[in-house]
Design an enzyme around this catalytic site. Structure first.
Site, mmCIF file in Angstrom:
data_model
loop_
_atom_site.group_PDB
_atom_site.id
_atom_site.type_symbol
_atom_site.label_atom_id
_atom_site.label_comp_id
_atom_site.label_asym_id
_atom_site.label_seq_id
_atom_site.Cartn_x
_atom_site.Cartn_y
_atom_site.Cartn_z
ATOM 1 N N GLU A 100 37.192 51.995 38.880
ATOM 2 C CA GLU A 100 37.724 50.681 38.529
ATOM 3 C C GLU A 100 38.225 49.994 39.794
ATOM 4 O OE1 GLU A 100 41.317 48.564 35.955
ATOM 5 O OE2 GLU A 100 41.429 50.689 36.487
ATOM 6 N N ILE A 106 40.067 39.262 51.170
ATOM 7 C CA ILE A 106 39.848 39.083 52.609
ATOM 8 C C ILE A 106 40.832 38.009 53.061
ATOM 9 C CG2 ILE A 106 38.197 38.510 54.430
ATOM 10 C CD1 ILE A 106 37.362 40.970 52.879
ATOM 11 N N GLN A 111 37.371 34.648 56.089
ATOM 12 C CA GLN A 111 36.447 34.507 54.962
ATOM 13 C C GLN A 111 35.176 33.772 55.396
ATOM 14 O OE1 GLN A 111 38.528 32.778 51.623
ATOM 15 N NE2 GLN A 111 39.971 34.475 51.477
ATOM 16 N N THR A 117 30.803 40.882 51.369
ATOM 17 C CA THR A 117 29.529 41.508 51.005
ATOM 18 C C THR A 117 29.376 42.865 51.671
ATOM 19 O OG1 THR A 117 28.440 39.369 50.685
ATOM 20 C CG2 THR A 117 27.013 41.257 51.116
ATOM 21 N N ALA A 143 36.628 34.670 40.705
ATOM 22 C CA ALA A 143 35.971 35.835 41.314
ATOM 23 C C ALA A 143 34.640 36.197 40.671
ATOM 24 C CB ALA A 143 36.909 37.044 41.254
ATOM 25 N N GLY A 145 31.841 34.589 40.332
ATOM 26 C CA GLY A 145 30.685 34.250 41.176
ATOM 27 C C GLY A 145 30.466 35.271 42.275
#
Length: 370
Positions: A100, A106, A111, A117, A143, A145
């Site tokens: 979980e 970040i 960012q 990623t 979040a 997206g």
């Protein structure tokens, strides 16, 4: 895998290059009581608190210092000292082979550089080595997206009995999961995708140059129809006349998957659908599975539809939908609200199924038996 286009590759490869050069480093910490781990955990806690201002700081601190949780951090070298610029906090559940994700953040000044990623790919690689098969998280609207780009889906594929009761339910969040593929090298996924793209383009170019056909002769100022056999290249590429006609008809027909999606949406919007949107909670109905042998609900139907392997015909899709109503009528008494809702939803299902067309042979070629 989620988004795997050029955007995904560029985001991951940029951060990977910094990692290879030693500019950034990914470190795994738990609260082992040492000064170093506590210092870095507090640094990450401060980033998470700033990026998630609505989350209580006491709650963030408690989870980060909980020794059941681990944190994978991005540490960046600067002229002054190395500092934490982001990280992900998660808890593994070995019994269910899932983890979980509690927090991921970040720092604002770092960012849009691909660090998020790269962090997710590093985490996937680490969990993969621990035989973890799924990742779960509750994402807020901001979040969703990001997690979709990392391969997460709002249609959960992990069996509910493996995680239900083990993770906290958040009313304000959307449950999302990601299935880890043991065959994928997540740490080198960007370079693998680039090689696959190059190989595919090379194969296409070779086919293109090897099979150039002479153009069709069109009389000036006159319309002319050509027979299937006259169009050079159709037979050579494996087409038959029937498949060609089928493809022309298919252009005017909505794909089977989209038809089913529209029907599910219409059923879900029916006022009588509320008892059937999620699986029956056996805590509320302990004897349910003794009476109902094949439970079914709209969430499960949607998940099976998204997997693109279960519904290869109108009959298969209709069977599961009708099972929702018949199960409710079998378990509940006729004078209950659940029985009456089942009757209403049964009529709604029948009306919507009348307009459903069978999948074409071309669509069926893309399906596999699970």
């Amino acid at each position: 895998m989620g988004e795997t286009g050029l955007g995904f590759v560029k985001r991951d490869v940029g951060a990977k290059q910094e990692e290879d050069k030693g500019i950034i480093d990914f470190r795994l910490y738990t609260n082992d009581g040492t000064v170093e781990s506590l210092r870095l955990l507090i640094d990450l806690k401060n980033i998470v608190s700033k990026q998630l201002p609505k989350m209580p700081k006491e709650y963030i601190t408690r989870l980060m210092l909980d020794r059941n949780h681990s944190s994978m951090m991005i540490v960046k070298k600067t002229p002054a000292r190395s500092k934490v610029i982001g990280g992900v906090v998660y808890r593994p559940f070995e019994h269910g082979k899932f983890a979980e994700i509690a927090f991921l953040a970040i720092t604002s000044t770092e960012q849009v550089k691909g660090y998020g990623t790269r962090l997710m790919n590093k985490l996937k690689s680490h969990l993969q080595k621990q035989s973890i098969r799924f990742m779960l998280t509750y994402a807020d609207n901001n979040a969703i997206g990001y997690f979709k780009k990392q391969g997460f889906s709002t249609v959960t594929r992990m069996p509910k009995h493996l995680w239900y009761g083990y993770i906290k339910d958040y009313d304000s969040g959307t449950l999302m999961d990601c299935q880890l593929n043991p065959e994928i090298d997540y740490e080198n996924i960007s370079s693998d995708l680039k090689r696959q793209k190059a190989a595919l383009l090379n194969a296409v170019c070779q086919l293109y140059h090897l099979n150039i056909q002479k153009g069709l002769p069109f009389p000036p100022n006159k319309a002319k129809k050509f027979a299937f056999e006259d169009v050079k290249g159709l037979k050579e590429s494996g087409w038959t006349l029937e498949e060609y006609k089928q493809s022309m008809r298919q252009e005017e027909k909505e794909p089977f998957y989209k038809q089913c999606k529209k029907i599910l949406k219409a059923i879900g919007e029916n006022s009588a659908s509320w008892p059937f949107k999620k699986p029956v909670n056996t805590r509320d109905a302990p004897d349910y599975k003794e009476i109902v042998r094949c439970p079914m609900d709209l969430e499960t139907v949607e998940r099976k539809l998204e997997e693109r392997v279960w519904y290869k015909s109108k009959a298969a899709f209709a069977k599961d939908l009708m099972l929702i109503a018949s199960n409710a009528k079998a378990y509940n008494q006729p004078d209950t609200i659940y029985y009456k809702c089942a009757e209403s939803i049964e009529e709604c299902i029948k009306e919507n199924l009348e307009r459903l067309q069978e999948p074409s042979s071309l669509e069926l070629q893309t399906l596999q038996i699970p």
